[in-house]
Write an enzyme that holds these catalytic residues in place. Structure first.
Site, PDB file in Angstrom:
ATOM      1  N   ARG A   1       0.214   7.752  -2.518  1.00 49.69           N
ATOM      2  CA  ARG A   1       0.936   8.694  -1.707  1.00 49.69           C
ATOM      3  C   ARG A   1       2.264   9.202  -2.038  1.00 49.69           C
ATOM      4  O   ARG A   1       2.792  10.096  -1.853  1.00 49.69           O
ATOM      5  CB  ARG A   1       0.633   8.347  -0.160  1.00 49.69           C
ATOM      6  CG  ARG A   1      -0.769   8.726   0.267  1.00 49.69           C
ATOM      7  CD  ARG A   1      -1.226   8.133   1.503  1.00 49.69           C
ATOM      8  NE  ARG A   1      -1.507   6.710   1.268  1.00 49.69           N
ATOM      9  CZ  ARG A   1      -1.582   5.666   2.232  1.00 49.69           C
ATOM     10  NH1 ARG A   1      -1.333   6.047   3.394  1.00 49.69           N
ATOM     11  NH2 ARG A   1      -1.754   4.264   1.749  1.00 49.69           N
TER      12      ARG A   1
ATOM     13  N   LEU B   1      10.098 -21.179  -4.096  1.00 53.56           N
ATOM     14  CA  LEU B   1       9.307 -20.178  -3.705  1.00 53.56           C
ATOM     15  C   LEU B   1       7.825 -20.271  -4.245  1.00 53.56           C
ATOM     16  O   LEU B   1       7.956 -20.189  -5.678  1.00 53.56           O
ATOM     17  CB  LEU B   1       9.831 -18.841  -3.786  1.00 53.56           C
ATOM     18  CG  LEU B   1       8.736 -17.534  -3.073  1.00 53.56           C
ATOM     19  CD1 LEU B   1       8.872 -17.638  -1.677  1.00 53.56           C
ATOM     20  CD2 LEU B   1       9.211 -16.505  -3.852  1.00 53.56           C
TER      21      LEU B   1
ATOM     22  N   LEU C   1      -6.834  -4.590   7.519  1.00 51.93           N
ATOM     23  CA  LEU C   1      -6.634  -5.787   6.617  1.00 51.93           C
ATOM     24  C   LEU C   1      -7.244  -5.491   5.109  1.00 51.93           C
ATOM     25  O   LEU C   1      -7.095  -6.237   4.369  1.00 51.93           O
ATOM     26  CB  LEU C   1      -7.152  -7.016   7.188  1.00 51.93           C
ATOM     27  CG  LEU C   1      -6.210  -7.609   8.166  1.00 51.93           C
ATOM     28  CD1 LEU C   1      -7.011  -8.687   9.001  1.00 51.93           C
ATOM     29  CD2 LEU C   1      -4.895  -7.990   7.595  1.00 51.93           C
TER      30      LEU C   1
ATOM     31  N   SER D   1     -10.824  -7.091  -4.950  1.00 54.54           N
ATOM     32  CA  SER D   1     -12.172  -6.868  -5.546  1.00 54.54           C
ATOM     33  C   SER D   1     -12.678  -5.450  -5.355  1.00 54.54           C
ATOM     34  O   SER D   1     -13.737  -5.222  -6.271  1.00 54.54           O
ATOM     35  CB  SER D   1     -13.116  -7.701  -5.077  1.00 54.54           C
ATOM     36  OG  SER D   1     -13.165  -7.764  -3.523  1.00 54.54           O
ATOM     37  N   GLU D   2     -12.497  -4.694  -4.354  1.00 52.39           N
ATOM     38  CA  GLU D   2     -12.946  -3.372  -4.400  1.00 52.39           C
ATOM     39  C   GLU D   2     -12.023  -2.164  -5.013  1.00 52.39           C
ATOM     40  O   GLU D   2     -12.533  -1.209  -5.336  1.00 52.39           O
ATOM     41  CB  GLU D   2     -12.795  -2.831  -2.952  1.00 52.39           C
ATOM     42  CG  GLU D   2     -13.688  -3.695  -1.933  1.00 52.39           C
ATOM     43  CD  GLU D   2     -13.350  -5.021  -1.778  1.00 52.39           C
ATOM     44  OE1 GLU D   2     -12.184  -5.284  -1.540  1.00 52.39           O
ATOM     45  OE2 GLU D   2     -14.406  -5.843  -1.586  1.00 52.39           O
TER      46      GLU D   2
ATOM     47  N   ASP E   1       0.921  -1.185  -0.089  1.00 54.32           N
ATOM     48  CA  ASP E   1       0.145   0.013  -0.218  1.00 54.32           C
ATOM     49  C   ASP E   1       0.820   1.173   0.078  1.00 54.32           C
ATOM     50  O   ASP E   1       1.949   1.305   0.468  1.00 54.32           O
ATOM     51  CB  ASP E   1      -0.972  -0.094   1.174  1.00 54.32           C
ATOM     52  CG  ASP E   1      -2.055   1.022   1.023  1.00 54.32           C
ATOM     53  OD1 ASP E   1      -2.329   1.401   0.075  1.00 54.32           O
ATOM     54  OD2 ASP E   1      -2.815   1.334   2.161  1.00 54.32           O
TER      55      ASP E   1
ATOM     56  N   HIS F   1       2.733   3.658  -9.011  1.00 50.16           N
ATOM     57  CA  HIS F   1       2.480   2.246  -9.372  1.00 50.16           C
ATOM     58  C   HIS F   1       3.530   1.497  -9.988  1.00 50.16           C
ATOM     59  O   HIS F   1       4.100   0.240  -9.829  1.00 50.16           O
ATOM     60  CB  HIS F   1       1.101   1.735 -10.188  1.00 50.16           C
ATOM     61  CG  HIS F   1      -0.043   2.291  -9.240  1.00 50.16           C
ATOM     62  ND1 HIS F   1      -0.384   2.238  -8.113  1.00 50.16           N
ATOM     63  CD2 HIS F   1      -1.207   2.950  -9.730  1.00 50.16           C
ATOM     64  CE1 HIS F   1      -1.607   2.479  -7.657  1.00 50.16           C
ATOM     65  NE2 HIS F   1      -1.866   3.202  -8.429  1.00 50.16           N
TER      66      HIS F   1
ATOM     67  N   TRP G   1     -11.632  -1.943  -8.134  1.00 54.08           N
ATOM     68  CA  TRP G   1     -12.345  -1.398  -9.448  1.00 54.08           C
ATOM     69  C   TRP G   1     -13.081  -0.332  -9.208  1.00 54.08           C
ATOM     70  O   TRP G   1     -13.686   0.231 -10.425  1.00 54.08           O
ATOM     71  CB  TRP G   1     -13.411  -2.517  -9.661  1.00 54.08           C
ATOM     72  CG  TRP G   1     -12.735  -4.090 -10.222  1.00 54.08           C
ATOM     73  CD1 TRP G   1     -12.841  -5.027  -9.028  1.00 54.08           C
ATOM     74  CD2 TRP G   1     -12.216  -4.160 -11.289  1.00 54.08           C
ATOM     75  NE1 TRP G   1     -12.278  -6.100 -10.053  1.00 54.08           N
ATOM     76  CE2 TRP G   1     -11.797  -5.823 -11.271  1.00 54.08           C
ATOM     77  CE3 TRP G   1     -11.802  -3.883 -12.389  1.00 54.08           C
ATOM     78  CZ2 TRP G   1     -11.180  -6.557 -12.030  1.00 54.08           C
ATOM     79  CZ3 TRP G   1     -11.062  -4.618 -13.604  1.00 54.08           C
ATOM     80  CH2 TRP G   1     -10.825  -5.706 -13.073  1.00 54.08           C
TER      81      TRP G   1
ATOM     82  N   ARG H   1      -0.428   9.510  -9.808  1.00 46.79           N
ATOM     83  CA  ARG H   1      -0.161   8.290  -9.052  1.00 46.79           C
ATOM     84  C   ARG H   1       0.229   6.969  -9.699  1.00 46.79           C
ATOM     85  O   ARG H   1       0.987   6.132  -9.252  1.00 46.79           O
ATOM     86  CB  ARG H   1      -1.751   7.903  -8.957  1.00 46.79           C
ATOM     87  CG  ARG H   1      -2.319   8.750  -7.724  1.00 46.79           C
ATOM     88  CD  ARG H   1      -3.941   8.507  -7.661  1.00 46.79           C
ATOM     89  NE  ARG H   1      -4.071   7.147  -6.872  1.00 46.79           N
ATOM     90  CZ  ARG H   1      -3.915   6.673  -5.754  1.00 46.79           C
ATOM     91  NH1 ARG H   1      -3.720   7.667  -4.923  1.00 46.79           N
ATOM     92  NH2 ARG H   1      -4.065   5.621  -5.441  1.00 46.79           N
TER      93      ARG H   1
END
Ligand code: IPE
Ligand code: IPE
Ligand code: MG
Length: 247
Positions: free
Chosen positions: A22, A129, A193, A64-65, A18, A35, A67, A31
């Site tokens: 910022r 891994l 979370l 899922s949020e 996250d 990324h 979007w 932004r």
């Protein structure tokens, strides 16, 4: 591991990456640059996890949020994931890394799902891994899908209601066969979370770092491992220390 502070290496580390936005904002950049920088942090983290001897690394790539973000940002995020798989799959495969994808697969349009499935398929037999990519992932949706699957098995007669227990639920989740995360790291100073691995996080150690994800690197990864090693995991019982002195 020679460093005694890292005597206990978590088998499974999961990361809520996250703070990309910022990080960019602070520099007066769009932004999307945050990324893009975040992908470099992903590459470094995968290497560091392998070097540390971590067996499973789960990265929360897109929820899922997510979007609900502006279409242009969603487009950029999907583009970065697409490019990451296209450019890095061969090297990940060479490094003996096995890729698993968790999250809702229904109703995904375009080429992202086929690419993710190709990554899983190509690396299926690798023994190093396991890199778990959480894409279009939301824990409540995952749990709801698991319950629906169990209900269908009961309807078809393959399962009895009395067979439903913690293990059968765990086996019906997207993470079937993957041990619960020992350590969950979240960057950017947020301490929540955000619908990530709610079932699996029952006894995870949580480490919240103030740093934004694009600044995350090998040193911060090892710093989090050090914090993890200093924790006393009790799982509802008594700590080894307490037990040793007879309670
Ligand atoms: C993490 O950074 C990337 C994703 C959630 C996909 P953010 O984009 O959430 O960055 P902030 O939280 O706005 O700084
Ligand atoms: C969580 O971060 C999702 C990912 C890291 C992919 P968000 O930035 O979406 O979470 P909130 O909205 O701050 O809770
Ligand atoms: Mg965020």
């Amino acid at each position: 591991m020679a460093n005694p502070e890292l005597a206990i290496i978590p088998q499974h580390v999961a990361i809520i990456m996250d703070g990309n936005g910022r990080w960019a904002n602070k520099r007066g950049l769009p932004r999307t640059i945050g990324h893009t920088k975040g992908v470099e942090a992903v590459r470094e983290t995968v290497k560091a996890a392998g070097d540390a001897g971590v067996r499973y690394l789960t990265l929360f790539a897109f929820s899922s949020e997510n979007w609900t973000r502006p279409e242009a940002e969603v487009h950029d995020l999907l583009g970065l994931l697409r490019r990451f798989i296209r450019r890095d799959l061969a090297e990940l495969h060479r490094e003996n890394i096995r890729i698993r994808v968790i999250g809702e697969r229904e109703n995904l349009r375009g080429d992202i799902l086929p690419l993710l499935l190709e990554a899983e398929d190509t690396t299926r037999h690798n023994t190093g891994l396991t890199l778990v990519i959480a894409f279009n992932y939301g824990a409540r949706n995952e749990i709801a899908r698991a319950f629906a699957k169990l209900a269908r098995d009961i309807e078809s007669g393959a399962l009895k209601a009395s067979d439903i227990d913690v293990d059968s639920i765990s086996r019906s989740l997207d993470t079937a066969g993957i041990p619960d995360p020992d350590l969950i790291i979240r960057t950017s100073g947020e301490e929540r979370l955000s619908n990530f691995l709610l079932w699996q996080a029952a006894y995870s150690e949580l480490v919240f770092l103030p740093d934004y994800w694009p600044d995350f690197d090998r040193n911060l990864f090892f710093e989090a491992l050090k914090i993890f090693a200093s924790r006393d995991r009790r799982f509802g019982g008594l700590s080894n220390k307490t037990a040793a002195v007879g309670g």
